[in-house]
Design a protein around this motif. Structure first.
Motif, PDB file in Angstrom:
ATOM      1  N   CYS A  47     -11.619   1.417 -78.173  1.00  0.00           N
ATOM      2  CA  CYS A  47     -12.131   1.956 -79.432  1.00  0.00           C
ATOM      3  C   CYS A  47     -11.110   2.899 -80.062  1.00  0.00           C
ATOM      4  O   CYS A  47     -10.568   3.765 -79.380  1.00  0.00           O
ATOM      5  CB  CYS A  47     -13.449   2.696 -79.171  1.00  0.00           C
ATOM      6  N   TYR A  48     -10.826   2.688 -81.338  1.00  0.00           N
ATOM      7  CA  TYR A  48      -9.855   3.538 -82.026  1.00  0.00           C
ATOM      8  C   TYR A  48     -10.517   4.637 -82.845  1.00  0.00           C
ATOM      9  O   TYR A  48      -9.877   5.254 -83.680  1.00  0.00           O
ATOM     10  CB  TYR A  48      -8.948   2.682 -82.927  1.00  0.00           C
TER      11      TYR A  48
ATOM     12  N   CYS B  64     -19.164  -2.032 -80.371  1.00  0.00           N
ATOM     13  CA  CYS B  64     -18.778  -0.636 -80.096  1.00  0.00           C
ATOM     14  C   CYS B  64     -19.345  -0.197 -78.755  1.00  0.00           C
ATOM     15  O   CYS B  64     -20.424  -0.627 -78.363  1.00  0.00           O
ATOM     16  CB  CYS B  64     -19.337   0.298 -81.165  1.00  0.00           C
TER      17      CYS B  64
ATOM     18  N   ARG C  25     -18.385  -3.671 -90.305  1.00  0.00           N
ATOM     19  CA  ARG C  25     -18.485  -3.083 -88.967  1.00  0.00           C
ATOM     20  C   ARG C  25     -19.825  -2.382 -88.815  1.00  0.00           C
ATOM     21  O   ARG C  25     -20.345  -1.881 -89.802  1.00  0.00           O
ATOM     22  CB  ARG C  25     -17.344  -2.084 -88.729  1.00  0.00           C
TER      23      ARG C  25
ATOM     24  N   CYS D 186     -12.906   4.634 -85.356  1.00  0.00           N
ATOM     25  CA  CYS D 186     -12.763   4.379 -86.785  1.00  0.00           C
ATOM     26  C   CYS D 186     -13.792   5.142 -87.619  1.00  0.00           C
ATOM     27  O   CYS D 186     -13.674   5.211 -88.838  1.00  0.00           O
ATOM     28  CB  CYS D 186     -12.874   2.884 -87.078  1.00  0.00           C
TER      29      CYS D 186
ATOM     30  N   CYS E 228     -10.605  -3.909 -81.246  1.00  0.00           N
ATOM     31  CA  CYS E 228     -11.117  -2.605 -80.809  1.00  0.00           C
ATOM     32  C   CYS E 228     -12.268  -2.736 -79.824  1.00  0.00           C
ATOM     33  O   CYS E 228     -12.763  -1.727 -79.336  1.00  0.00           O
ATOM     34  CB  CYS E 228     -11.486  -1.741 -82.002  1.00  0.00           C
TER      35      CYS E 228
HETATM   36  S1  SF4 Z   1     -16.248   2.611 -83.470  1.00  0.00           S
HETATM   37 FE1  SF4 Z   1     -14.576   1.839 -82.171  1.00  0.00          FE
HETATM   38  S2  SF4 Z   1     -15.301  -0.102 -81.345  1.00  0.00           S
HETATM   39 FE2  SF4 Z   1     -16.654   0.434 -83.068  1.00  0.00          FE
HETATM   40  S3  SF4 Z   1     -15.762  -0.626 -84.829  1.00  0.00           S
HETATM   41 FE3  SF4 Z   1     -14.875   1.445 -84.795  1.00  0.00          FE
HETATM   42  S4  SF4 Z   1     -12.949   1.273 -83.622  1.00  0.00           S
HETATM   43 FE4  SF4 Z   1     -14.187  -0.582 -83.219  1.00  0.00          FE
END
Ligand code: SF4
Length: 632
Positions: free
Chosen positions: A599-600, A622, A287, A602, A595
């Motif tokens: 957005c969770y 994001c 990510r 993370c 997401c």
């Molecule tokens: S910040 Fe939010 S959108 Fe970005 S990877 Fe994490 S959960 Fe997903």
């Protein structure tokens, strides 16, 4: 001036290559090889993939670094792969040191050796590679006269089992950090820094981990407690490096002179994944999502096809069909390269994002089969692993694929998931049979379903890192059941060797004490552990026995929420708090879909806030969050 061993090697190779398999693995001189004058540059890097040429040449990580380094005027990169057992035998017999392919320089003459470690079953090969080069395998035994041994790759997200063998470990993406490392090494060389001073300078680079500056603490029972640093100036945690935008892709792919696993233009169209499957390490550690723009993909393909003559284009990503412009990309490739008879391969497709439209567009290409990864076959288990694909959706997609002329579908499932019962395993067999029945409506007995059965491993940096692996007996029983069921016309099954999966679990979850087990297994003859015909599980069992470490306490012990893991000092952006939340969600069956839609939190955005602000736009998965609203 380093004396190339080209001339002496020449006659040795001439004499000996006819007696080994695939001699072309050892001679280099392929199309697009970069062979620079050794004395024309300030710094020399050997890029090593610790397996044979056939696997190493198509490796995209090595290709990217080769391209990045050789584009510099002041540096060169040469490639090295591990010789197969027949070649190793005669090299050791005749005292031939491992050499690079381009200028045939012995490895110990380079300033640095960069070893790619994407998976753990390469560990003994890495030791073997150093040993064949006459370089001490333990970092502590190397001096300022030896090259720096640097490693990177996904397996290094828990670097501890390999820590004593490596001088420097790169955590995360290499395209930018490699230049900072090279600049630092050039300064160090000009100023004649000793090894210690060079390592201190390198430790200031974000994403660089110097294992010798950290000492692990274990209690009397062997429980891991954490790491001490050798100086207060050394960072306690290492943050994973990322790039804000995917850099210019490789176009000058090496065209091998012998058959390798892939002969194709490989272009990474997207990095990262937002789906959040709870067993998937790659999804968590890569990510945030960053997409490559359509124009750049097309231009790259054009140049790369011209330079290589390849006829296959692979659009790589963890989930290629999730690229927001995937249909446009496939359509544009079809249009621009019409008449070239290209094969477009999308090696990983997400069932939810595989549309009729995309299939229509792909039906004009020569893609030979489709690969889908439902991973589980019951809704209960799908909710646990956060991969909610209904049977109906899967059957609909497979029907669409078969109906458009493709006869073979590959479906990947995983057994041994947390909370799995025999009913979940039986459902895999039932679902596979239903899929092949869909194919028969269009292709009769020629319709094929190829089921790939993997085994769950509770990988570091995932919501399941607290969970235990399924027992060897249970995995064998489940595999045996599926083997009995998945036979007959149109059904094929391949499966992961349970002992290899067990070893992977031990190596990916181990702490620094595991290093001596790796060393001892290698000394007893372990190497090519990813090759079924070479893998010897007994060597590993003996090595663990001698060490006094119970390997099953690594793989089969359920961890409490407050357990300190050997990889806790490696910060991937996604926080441990988020992973724990996801572990709890899996128990209560709570889903967290893509997401990109919601957005969770993370942890990735706060960790890479500055990079996100410097790289605005929708190519990131994001959201663009205002700086003041980001909570640490
Ligand atoms: S910040 Fe939010 S959108 Fe970005 S990877 Fe994490 S959960 Fe997903």
């Amino acid at each position: 001036m380093v004396a190339p061993i080209y001339s002496t090697l020449e006659s040795w190779l001439e004499l000996n290559l006819p007696s080994v398999q695939k001699p072309g693995r050892y001679v280099g001189n392929e199309l697009n090889q970069v062979r620079k004058d050794w004395d024309s540059v300030k710094i020399h890097a050997a890029l090593a993939f610790p397996d044979i040429y056939d696997l190493g040449v198509p490796n995209l990580g090595i290709s990217i670094l080769y391209d990045q380094i050789n584009k510099r005027q002041d540096a060169l990169a040469e490639r090295v792969f591990l010789p197969w057992v027949d070649m190793e035998k005669i090299m050791r017999r005749d005292g031939i040191s491992l050499f690079s392919l381009e200028n045939r320089i012995p490895l110990d003459k380079f300033d640095l050796i960069g070893i790619s470690l994407p998976y753990e079953t390469l560990y003994t090969n890495a030791l073997n590679l150093l040993d064949l080069a006459g370089i001490p395998v333990h970092s502590r035994d190397r001096t300022s006269d030896h090259p720096l041994v640097i490693a990177g790759g996904h397996a290094m997200l828990n670097p501890e089992p390999m820590a004593p063998f490596l001088d420097v470990i790169v955590i995360g993406e290499g395209e930018e950090v490699i230049h900072e490392i090279l600049d630092t090494l050039i300064t160090s060389k000009i100023n004649r820094f000793d090894r210690e001073k060079t390592l201190i300078a390198l430790s200031r680079i974000t994403g660089v981990y110097i294992p010798s500056f950290y000492s692990p603490l274990n209690d009397d029972a062997g429980m891991y407690l954490g790491l001490n640093t050798t100086s207060p100036k050394i960072p306690r945690c290492i943050q994973k490096r990322i790039v804000g935008r995917l850099p210019e892709p490789v176009t000058d792919f090496i065209v091998p002179s012998v058959e390798v696993v892939h002969n194709r233009v490989a272009i990474e169209i997207m990095r990262g994944c937002t789906r959040g499957c709870r067993f998937c390490q790659a999804g968590m550690i890569t990510r945030p999502v960053r997409e490559r723009p359509l124009d750049q993909i097309l231009d790259t393909i054009q140049v790369a096809l011209d330079k290589t003559g390849f006829q296959e284009v692979a659009l790589l990503s963890l989930s290629s069909s999730d690229h927001s412009e995937i249909k446009e990309i496939v359509q544009a490739i079809q249009t621009r390269f019409e008449g070239k008879h290209l094969t477009i391969s999308l090696p990983s497709l997400r069932i939810e994002s595989l549309s009729v439209d995309l299939l229509e567009k792909l039906s004009g290409s020569r893609q030979t089969s489709f690969t889908l990864a439902p991973e589980a076959a019951t809704d209960r288990l799908r909710n646990i692993i956060n991969k909610p694909i209904s049977d109906d959706a899967l059957l609909e997609v497979t029907r669409l694929i078969y109906s458009r002329g493709w006869r073979v579908i590959k479906c990947y499932f995983m057994i041994g998931h947390p909370e799995e019962t025999m009913d979940d395993v039986k459902a895999i067999a039932d679902l596979c049979k239903r899929v092949v029945m869909e194919g028969r409506k269009f292709h009769g007995l020629k319709a094929t379903l190829h089921a790939g059965i993997n085994t769950f491993i509770p990988k570091p940096h995932t919501p399941f890192q607290w969970r235990a692996m399924d027992s060897l007996e249970s995995i064998r029983e489940k595999q045996a059941y599926l083997r009995r069921e998945l036979r007959g016309p149109g059904l094929k099954m391949t499966w992961a060797d349970p002992q290899t999966s067990l070893l992977e679990a031990w190596l990916c979850r181990g702490d620094r004490r595991t290093a001596e087990v790796i060393y001892s297994a290698w000394k007893s003859g372990a190497r090519f552990d990813a090759w079924q015909d070479q893998f010897n599980f007994d060597l590993w069992k003996d090595a663990f026995n001698q060490s006094g470490i119970d390997p099953f306490s690594i793989s089969h012990r359920v961890r409490s929420a407050d357990e300190v893991f050997p990889w806790d000092h490696i910060q991937i952006g996604v926080t441990k708090k988020y992973l724990l939340e996801e572990a709890e969600n899996s128990q209560s069956g709570v889903l967290r879909p893509d997401c990109r839609e919601s957005c969770y939190v993370c942890g990735v955005l706060p960790a890479y806030k500055k990079i996100r602000q410097e790289n605005p736009g929708s190519h990131w998965g994001c959201p663009e969050v205002k700086a003041e609203s980001i909570q640490p």
